[in-house]
Write an enzyme that holds these catalytic residues in place. Structure first.
Site, PDB file in Angstrom:
ATOM      1  N   CYS A 111     -10.871 -13.919  -8.612  1.00 25.74           N
ATOM      2  CA  CYS A 111     -10.073 -14.525  -9.671  1.00 25.74           C
ATOM      3  C   CYS A 111     -10.001 -13.695 -10.960  1.00 25.74           C
ATOM      4  CB  CYS A 111     -10.585 -15.937  -9.933  1.00 25.74           C
ATOM      5  SG  CYS A 111      -9.346 -16.965 -10.728  1.00 25.74           S
ATOM      6  N   ARG A 145      -0.814 -24.506 -13.749  1.00 23.99           N
ATOM      7  CA  ARG A 145      -2.129 -24.126 -13.223  1.00 23.99           C
ATOM      8  C   ARG A 145      -2.155 -24.394 -11.718  1.00 23.99           C
ATOM      9  NH1 ARG A 145      -6.920 -22.494 -14.731  1.00 23.99           N
ATOM     10  NH2 ARG A 145      -6.466 -21.705 -16.789  1.00 23.99           N
ATOM     11  N   HIS A 208     -12.730 -19.397  -5.183  1.00 25.10           N
ATOM     12  CA  HIS A 208     -14.109 -19.721  -5.554  1.00 25.10           C
ATOM     13  C   HIS A 208     -14.681 -20.620  -4.463  1.00 25.10           C
ATOM     14  CE1 HIS A 208     -13.134 -18.468  -9.700  1.00 25.10           C
ATOM     15  NE2 HIS A 208     -12.027 -19.160  -9.578  1.00 25.10           N
TER      16      HIS A 208
HETATM   17  N1  GLN Z   1      -8.491 -17.033 -16.639  1.00 18.52           N
HETATM   18  C1  GLN Z   1      -7.794 -16.659 -15.451  1.00 18.52           C
HETATM   19  C2  GLN Z   1      -6.645 -17.587 -15.116  1.00 18.52           C
HETATM   20  O1  GLN Z   1      -6.638 -18.738 -15.485  1.00 18.52           O
HETATM   21  C3  GLN Z   1      -8.775 -16.589 -14.311  1.00 18.52           C
HETATM   22  C4  GLN Z   1      -9.305 -17.936 -13.907  1.00 18.52           C
HETATM   23  C5  GLN Z   1     -10.451 -17.897 -12.955  1.00 18.52           C
HETATM   24  O2  GLN Z   1     -11.166 -16.905 -12.858  1.00 18.52           O
HETATM   25  N2  GLN Z   1     -10.690 -19.015 -12.265  1.00 18.52           N
HETATM   26  O3  GLN Z   1      -5.733 -17.183 -14.441  1.00 18.52           O
END
Ligand code: GLN
Length: 256
Positions: A111, A145, A208
């Site tokens: 990520c 998101r 994750h």
């Molecule tokens: N901050 C980054 C995003 O929102 C990565 C998020 C994450 O590592 N879960 O895309």
């Protein structure tokens, strides 16, 4: 690092002479370790032992000396704010990391560090965080998101499963291959159905969970590659995959 309980398999292999030491470096665990991404390093530690090698876990945080003799590199996800904190230090380490990747060192980046191993991450709030360009990918922050459980198909690793939560959407250039094609969830972006990226021995993913407890095939790829690079050969042990199997069955049944 506290020692974990040893399974019977670990005890029997522990009495054999070690086949050698494999050094695992976790990048920026202070800022880049959300949703338990540190668990990836713990899985590597346990599976390295099960394969009859000796694991050594190292951490690299902002301002640290970069260790020599790194065999596997892992890096996790983070908030945009964490990515901003590490950006200068990461640029200062770009050359060393690029050299390792070019020379075939196995790496797993998740990520937030996946994004920064690419060309850049243009955040939705304004700043563009430069990446280190190991991966031919670029990431643009959005108002949408992408959140939830993911399953993807990969020719190399079979079904891969995990959990995504990111606002950045990543597009792959011709210099990388996708890690897989999603059958549940979004992956790199909301459009093309690809998840993650593969380049040399670098595996990059949005997932994750952490990723490796449910996807031991990826863990064993990293270990095998590290052993072959260091010792010229990999002699596998007998890992105990019962919990991984149960976790995969459970994850496969979860709703998006
Ligand atoms: N901050 C980054 C995003 O929102 C990565 C998020 C994450 O590592 N879960 O895309």
């Amino acid at each position: 690092m506290t020692s974990e309980p040893q399974s019977p398999t670990t005890q029997s292999t522990a009495s054999q002479p070690s086949k050698g030491t494999i050094r695992v470096l976790q990048l920026y665990p202070r800022e880049m370790n959300i949703y338990g991404d540190w668990g990836n390093a713990l899985v590597l530690k346990q599976r390295i032992k099960w394969h009859g090698y000796t694991p050594e876990l190292l951490e690299y945080n902002v301002g640290d000396d970069f260790p020599d003799d790194v065999d596997i590199v892992v890096g996790g996800g983070g908030q945009d704010s964490g990515q901003l904190v590490i950006q200068d230090d990461l640029q200062a380490r770009a050359e060393q990391l690029r050299e390792l990747a070019e020379n075939g060192a196995p790496m797993l980046v998740i990520c937030g560090l996946y994004q920064l191993f690419g060309k850049f991450f243009k955040t939705s709030t304004g700043p563009t965080i430069p990446g280190i360009g190991i991966l031919d990918v670029e990431t643009h922050g959005t108002d949408e998101r992408l959140i939830g459980n993911v399953i993807m198909k990969s020719d190399e690793f079979g079904d891969i499963m995990g959990y995504e939560n990111h606002s950045g959407q990543t597009t792959l250039g011709p210099g990388v291959e996708p890690l897989g094609t999603v059958t549940k969830g979004a992956g790199n972006n909301s459009k093309d159905g690809h998840e993650g990226a593969r380049y040399n021995n670098v595996v990059a993913s949005y997932l994750h969970g952490s990723l490796l407890p449910k996807n031991p095939a990826i863990a064993d790829f990293l270990i095998r590659t590290a052993a072959e690079r260091k010792f010229g050969t990999f002699v596998p042990g007998a890992p105990d995959d019962d919990y991984a199997r149960l976790a995969r069955e459970h994850a496969a049944r979860r709703p998006r």
